[in-house]
Design a protein around this motif. Structure first.
Motif, PDB file in Angstrom:
ATOM      1  N   ASN A 133     -15.846  82.645 -36.414  1.00 54.63           N
ATOM      2  CA  ASN A 133     -15.807  83.460 -37.621  1.00 54.63           C
ATOM      3  C   ASN A 133     -17.237  83.468 -38.163  1.00 54.63           C
ATOM      4  OD1 ASN A 133     -15.763  83.918 -40.452  1.00 54.63           O
ATOM      5  ND2 ASN A 133     -13.629  83.345 -40.581  1.00 54.63           N
ATOM      6  N   GLY A 134     -17.762  84.664 -38.425  1.00 51.40           N
ATOM      7  CA  GLY A 134     -19.152  84.776 -38.844  1.00 51.40           C
ATOM      8  C   GLY A 134     -19.463  84.015 -40.126  1.00 51.40           C
ATOM      9  N   ARG A 135     -18.500  83.985 -41.057  1.00 50.32           N
ATOM     10  CA  ARG A 135     -18.744  83.316 -42.342  1.00 50.32           C
ATOM     11  C   ARG A 135     -18.902  81.807 -42.174  1.00 50.32           C
ATOM     12  NH1 ARG A 135     -14.076  84.961 -45.814  1.00 50.32           N
ATOM     13  NH2 ARG A 135     -14.652  83.144 -47.049  1.00 50.32           N
ATOM     14  N   ILE A 136     -18.163  81.262 -41.203  1.00 46.77           N
ATOM     15  CA  ILE A 136     -18.267  79.819 -40.956  1.00 46.77           C
ATOM     16  C   ILE A 136     -19.676  79.490 -40.454  1.00 46.77           C
ATOM     17  CG2 ILE A 136     -17.441  77.927 -39.473  1.00 46.77           C
ATOM     18  CD1 ILE A 136     -14.641  79.253 -39.644  1.00 46.77           C
ATOM     19  N   LEU A 137     -20.242  80.366 -39.634  1.00 42.26           N
ATOM     20  CA  LEU A 137     -21.601  80.127 -39.107  1.00 42.26           C
ATOM     21  C   LEU A 137     -22.621  80.127 -40.242  1.00 42.26           C
ATOM     22  CD1 LEU A 137     -21.534  82.320 -35.864  1.00 42.26           C
ATOM     23  CD2 LEU A 137     -20.932  79.915 -36.146  1.00 42.26           C
ATOM     24  N   THR A 138     -22.465  81.059 -41.180  1.00 44.25           N
ATOM     25  CA  THR A 138     -23.361  81.119 -42.341  1.00 44.25           C
ATOM     26  C   THR A 138     -23.285  79.819 -43.137  1.00 44.25           C
ATOM     27  OG1 THR A 138     -22.923  83.479 -42.461  1.00 44.25           O
ATOM     28  CG2 THR A 138     -23.927  82.480 -44.407  1.00 44.25           C
ATOM     29  N   SER A 139     -22.061  79.372 -43.363  1.00 41.61           N
ATOM     30  CA  SER A 139     -21.862  78.150 -44.150  1.00 41.61           C
ATOM     31  C   SER A 139     -22.484  76.934 -43.453  1.00 41.61           C
ATOM     32  CB  SER A 139     -20.353  77.962 -44.359  1.00 41.61           C
ATOM     33  OG  SER A 139     -20.068  76.638 -44.698  1.00 41.61           O
ATOM     34  N   ILE A 140     -22.319  76.852 -42.119  1.00 43.55           N
ATOM     35  CA  ILE A 140     -22.867  75.717 -41.369  1.00 43.55           C
ATOM     36  C   ILE A 140     -24.404  75.764 -41.379  1.00 43.55           C
ATOM     37  CG2 ILE A 140     -23.016  74.633 -39.082  1.00 43.55           C
ATOM     38  CD1 ILE A 140     -20.079  75.602 -38.625  1.00 43.55           C
ATOM     39  N   ALA A 141     -24.985  76.961 -41.244  1.00 40.24           N
ATOM     40  CA  ALA A 141     -26.450  77.105 -41.294  1.00 40.24           C
ATOM     41  C   ALA A 141     -26.990  76.587 -42.626  1.00 40.24           C
ATOM     42  CB  ALA A 141     -26.840  78.567 -41.083  1.00 40.24           C
ATOM     43  N   ARG A 142     -26.294  76.905 -43.716  1.00 43.28           N
ATOM     44  CA  ARG A 142     -26.702  76.449 -45.057  1.00 43.28           C
ATOM     45  C   ARG A 142     -26.628  74.930 -45.161  1.00 43.28           C
ATOM     46  NH1 ARG A 142     -23.709  80.657 -48.180  1.00 43.28           N
ATOM     47  NH2 ARG A 142     -25.081  82.449 -48.071  1.00 43.28           N
ATOM     48  N   HIS A 143     -25.498  74.360 -44.671  1.00 49.10           N
ATOM     49  CA  HIS A 143     -25.346  72.900 -44.683  1.00 49.10           C
ATOM     50  C   HIS A 143     -26.529  72.212 -44.012  1.00 49.10           C
ATOM     51  CE1 HIS A 143     -21.108  72.742 -45.994  1.00 49.10           C
ATOM     52  NE2 HIS A 143     -21.205  71.416 -45.918  1.00 49.10           N
ATOM     53  N   LEU A 144     -27.049  72.838 -42.952  1.00 46.96           N
ATOM     54  CA  LEU A 144     -28.125  72.230 -42.169  1.00 46.96           C
ATOM     55  C   LEU A 144     -29.514  72.663 -42.647  1.00 46.96           C
ATOM     56  CD1 LEU A 144     -26.427  72.591 -38.671  1.00 46.96           C
ATOM     57  CD2 LEU A 144     -26.938  70.432 -39.834  1.00 46.96           C
ATOM     58  N   HIS A 145     -29.543  73.459 -43.733  1.00 42.66           N
ATOM     59  CA  HIS A 145     -30.813  73.968 -44.284  1.00 42.66           C
ATOM     60  C   HIS A 145     -31.624  74.690 -43.215  1.00 42.66           C
ATOM     61  CE1 HIS A 145     -29.793  71.680 -47.816  1.00 42.66           C
ATOM     62  NE2 HIS A 145     -29.690  70.599 -47.077  1.00 42.66           N
ATOM     63  N   GLN A 146     -30.946  75.476 -42.406  1.00 39.95           N
ATOM     64  CA  GLN A 146     -31.609  76.234 -41.355  1.00 39.95           C
ATOM     65  C   GLN A 146     -31.452  77.729 -41.613  1.00 39.95           C
ATOM     66  OE1 GLN A 146     -33.355  74.940 -38.348  1.00 39.95           O
ATOM     67  NE2 GLN A 146     -33.430  73.440 -40.008  1.00 39.95           N
ATOM     68  N   ASP A 147     -32.456  78.493 -41.202  1.00 36.90           N
ATOM     69  CA  ASP A 147     -32.402  79.957 -41.286  1.00 36.90           C
ATOM     70  C   ASP A 147     -31.217  80.455 -40.451  1.00 36.90           C
ATOM     71  OD1 ASP A 147     -32.799  82.661 -41.166  1.00 36.90           O
ATOM     72  OD2 ASP A 147     -34.939  82.524 -40.679  1.00 36.90           O
ATOM     73  N   GLU A 148     -30.406  81.301 -41.059  1.00 33.94           N
ATOM     74  CA  GLU A 148     -29.218  81.826 -40.375  1.00 33.94           C
ATOM     75  C   GLU A 148     -29.581  82.574 -39.087  1.00 33.94           C
ATOM     76  OE1 GLU A 148     -26.679  84.053 -43.067  1.00 33.94           O
ATOM     77  OE2 GLU A 148     -25.400  84.554 -41.356  1.00 33.94           O
ATOM     78  N   GLN A 149     -30.827  83.118 -39.057  1.00 31.87           N
ATOM     79  CA  GLN A 149     -31.266  83.866 -37.865  1.00 31.87           C
ATOM     80  C   GLN A 149     -31.321  82.991 -36.614  1.00 31.87           C
ATOM     81  OE1 GLN A 149     -31.558  87.156 -38.105  1.00 31.87           O
ATOM     82  NE2 GLN A 149     -31.008  86.844 -40.252  1.00 31.87           N
ATOM     83  N   LYS A 150     -31.425  81.663 -36.809  1.00 33.37           N
ATOM     84  CA  LYS A 150     -31.459  80.759 -35.659  1.00 33.37           C
ATOM     85  C   LYS A 150     -30.077  80.530 -35.072  1.00 33.37           C
ATOM     86  CE  LYS A 150     -34.360  77.156 -35.864  1.00 33.37           C
ATOM     87  NZ  LYS A 150     -35.044  75.950 -36.422  1.00 33.37           N
ATOM     88  N   PHE A 151     -29.027  80.972 -35.804  1.00 32.69           N
ATOM     89  CA  PHE A 151     -27.644  80.810 -35.341  1.00 32.69           C
ATOM     90  C   PHE A 151     -27.207  82.108 -34.662  1.00 32.69           C
ATOM     91  CE2 PHE A 151     -25.979  76.814 -37.199  1.00 32.69           C
ATOM     92  CZ  PHE A 151     -27.167  76.371 -37.730  1.00 32.69           C
ATOM     93  N   LEU A 152     -27.259  82.120 -33.340  1.00 33.57           N
ATOM     94  CA  LEU A 152     -26.945  83.343 -32.590  1.00 33.57           C
ATOM     95  C   LEU A 152     -25.502  83.762 -32.877  1.00 33.57           C
ATOM     96  CD1 LEU A 152     -28.699  82.571 -29.186  1.00 33.57           C
ATOM     97  CD2 LEU A 152     -29.590  83.738 -31.200  1.00 33.57           C
ATOM     98  N   GLN A 153     -25.296  85.068 -32.941  1.00 33.38           N
ATOM     99  CA  GLN A 153     -23.968  85.564 -33.310  1.00 33.38           C
ATOM    100  C   GLN A 153     -23.595  86.812 -32.516  1.00 33.38           C
ATOM    101  OE1 GLN A 153     -23.319  85.258 -37.600  1.00 33.38           O
ATOM    102  NE2 GLN A 153     -21.738  86.826 -37.446  1.00 33.38           N
ATOM    103  N   ASN A 154     -22.409  86.794 -31.910  1.00 30.67           N
ATOM    104  CA  ASN A 154     -21.884  88.004 -31.262  1.00 30.67           C
ATOM    105  C   ASN A 154     -20.398  88.193 -31.561  1.00 30.67           C
ATOM    106  OD1 ASN A 154     -20.621  86.161 -29.639  1.00 30.67           O
ATOM    107  ND2 ASN A 154     -21.675  86.721 -27.747  1.00 30.67           N
ATOM    108  N   VAL A 155     -19.941  87.536 -32.613  1.00 28.68           N
ATOM    109  CA  VAL A 155     -18.523  87.601 -32.981  1.00 28.68           C
ATOM    110  C   VAL A 155     -18.104  89.033 -33.300  1.00 28.68           C
ATOM    111  CG1 VAL A 155     -18.788  87.119 -35.466  1.00 28.68           C
ATOM    112  CG2 VAL A 155     -16.749  86.306 -34.248  1.00 28.68           C
ATOM    113  N   ALA A 156     -19.052  89.873 -33.752  1.00 31.10           N
ATOM    114  CA  ALA A 156     -18.743  91.267 -34.076  1.00 31.10           C
ATOM    115  C   ALA A 156     -18.189  92.013 -32.860  1.00 31.10           C
ATOM    116  CB  ALA A 156     -19.992  91.974 -34.604  1.00 31.10           C
ATOM    117  N   CYS A 157     -18.726  91.707 -31.680  1.00 31.69           N
ATOM    118  CA  CYS A 157     -18.350  92.432 -30.451  1.00 31.69           C
ATOM    119  C   CYS A 157     -17.159  91.836 -29.717  1.00 31.69           C
ATOM    120  CB  CYS A 157     -19.513  92.453 -29.474  1.00 31.69           C
ATOM    121  SG  CYS A 157     -20.927  93.311 -30.091  1.00 31.69           S
ATOM    122  N   PHE A 158     -17.012  90.524 -29.772  1.00 31.14           N
ATOM    123  CA  PHE A 158     -16.026  89.845 -28.903  1.00 31.14           C
ATOM    124  C   PHE A 158     -14.921  89.135 -29.672  1.00 31.14           C
ATOM    125  CE2 PHE A 158     -20.110  89.732 -26.526  1.00 31.14           C
ATOM    126  CZ  PHE A 158     -19.747  90.540 -25.454  1.00 31.14           C
ATOM    127  N   GLY A 159     -15.027  88.997 -30.991  1.00 33.96           N
ATOM    128  CA  GLY A 159     -14.074  88.170 -31.723  1.00 33.96           C
ATOM    129  C   GLY A 159     -14.218  86.720 -31.285  1.00 33.96           C
TER     130      GLY A 159
END
Ligand code: 4VN
Length: 320
Positions: A250-276
């Protein structure tokens, strides 16, 4: 010596089901799905089984690596949606590709399956030279297509890697299981129903059942904890990591985890939009996409982390 990823590959069934397509089957909307999950579409198998998707990936890996099937020592398929209880999906793949010298078995650690399988492959490579680790799922078999809270989330697909005993690129791992919370995410209950069963009227849940809030909470707490532990074991700083490849739940979970780790969200690769959410297949599909388009390059430090059913979590620190 140790585990090195030599090649990556992925394969998804051709049929694309958009969010708008789903509105024909259930009371949902593109807006709701995109805003809550980031998912826009998923690939769904119409005829292919899990072993068909996995065998496609296996063949792609051998071709890309310029390797013949008889050079494989083992095949591991991580799946929670196997063709059968037996034979294992990996055994079907072994037969399909003619890997006559390979032993083959499945592991089920749900969405963490690929990470757990990489951990196993790393240990096997102390005795063997070369193997395949494939995550493959036809989750559409386990979806109740009337249940909008889960049906919008999942997709089908497969991804994998060819691994060899070479330079030791798996720097650290952290695996953890919370079996006392396992009922928060279940699918495919196998009822006891033999000639000796008295009460045959009990209702059994065949399809996905998820305590969405509970699993979401688990993910946002236990995944950062696991990543912090694996970074400490690797003696890496979070900033040294070039890319974080997390299970595409879930894309929102990735955003939340990136914040927890104080990392730029851009470093968290994402393709959930295409594949679920493709469970054990999501991380190797993501890895192959980013290797293929050259975002991921040799020598980069990566964190891969899976989490979900079990409940399980698993993270690895790896140099690509
Ligand atoms: C890991 C996770 C999930 C998951 C959990 C919750 C969730 C995915 C709940 C809130 C809902 C939107 C969807 Cl964290 C699933 C798996 C299974 O692979 C593993 N989505 N959501 C909402 O109302 O916003």
């Amino acid at each position: 010596m140790g585990l090195k990823i030599k090649q990556t590959a992925h394969y998804v069934p051709a049929k694309v089901v958009t969010n708008d397509d789903l509105t024909q089957l259930m009371d949902t909307s593109d807006d709701w799905i995109v805003s809550r999950t980031g998912i826009k579409q998923r690939h769904i198998a119409t005829t292919e089984q899990t072993s068909d998707l996995a065998a496609k990936v296996a063949k792609l890996l051998l071709t890309k690596a310029n390797c013949s099937a008889d050079q494989l020592d083992f095949i591991i398929v991580a799946t929670m949606s196997p063709d059968y209880q037996t034979p294992a999906t990996a055994a079907i793949v072994q037969g399909k590709i003619g890997a006559e010298n390979a032993f083959a078995f499945d592991i089920n650690a749900a969405c963490s399956g690929f990470i757990y399988a990489i951990s196993i492959a790393d240990k096997l490579l102390t005795h063997y030279q070369r193997g395949l680790v494939i995550g493959a799922e036809v989750l559409s078999k386990l979806v109740d297509w009337q249940e909008r809270s889960t049906a919008v989330l999942f997709g089908d697909g497969a991804g994998g890697v060819l691994v060899e005993n070479d330079s030791d690129n798996l720097v650290a791992e952290d695996l953890a299981t919370f079996g006392d919370s396992g009922s928060q995410l279940t699918a495919g209950y196998q009822a006891v129903n033999s000639a000796f069963t008295q009460d045959k009227t009990a209702i059994h849940q065949k399809y996905f059942e998820m305590d969405g809030r509970g699993v979401y909470h688990f993910a946002t707490h236990e995944v950062p904890t696991s990543i912090v532990r694996v970074l400490a074991k690797a003696n890496w700083q979070p900033d040294e990591v070039k890319w974080y490849l997390l299970h595409q739940a879930n894309g929102r979970i990735l955003t939340s985890i990136a914040r927890h780790l104080h990392q730029d969200e851009q470093k968290f690769l994402q393709n959930v939009a295409c594949f679920g959410n493709t469970s054990a297949a999501s991380i190797p599909i993501l890895l192959d996409e980013a290797v293929s388009d050259k975002r991921i390059k040799r020598g980069q430090k990566l964190i891969l982390s899976g989490f979900g059913g079990g409940l399980t979590v698993g993270s690895i620190a790896i140099i690509y």
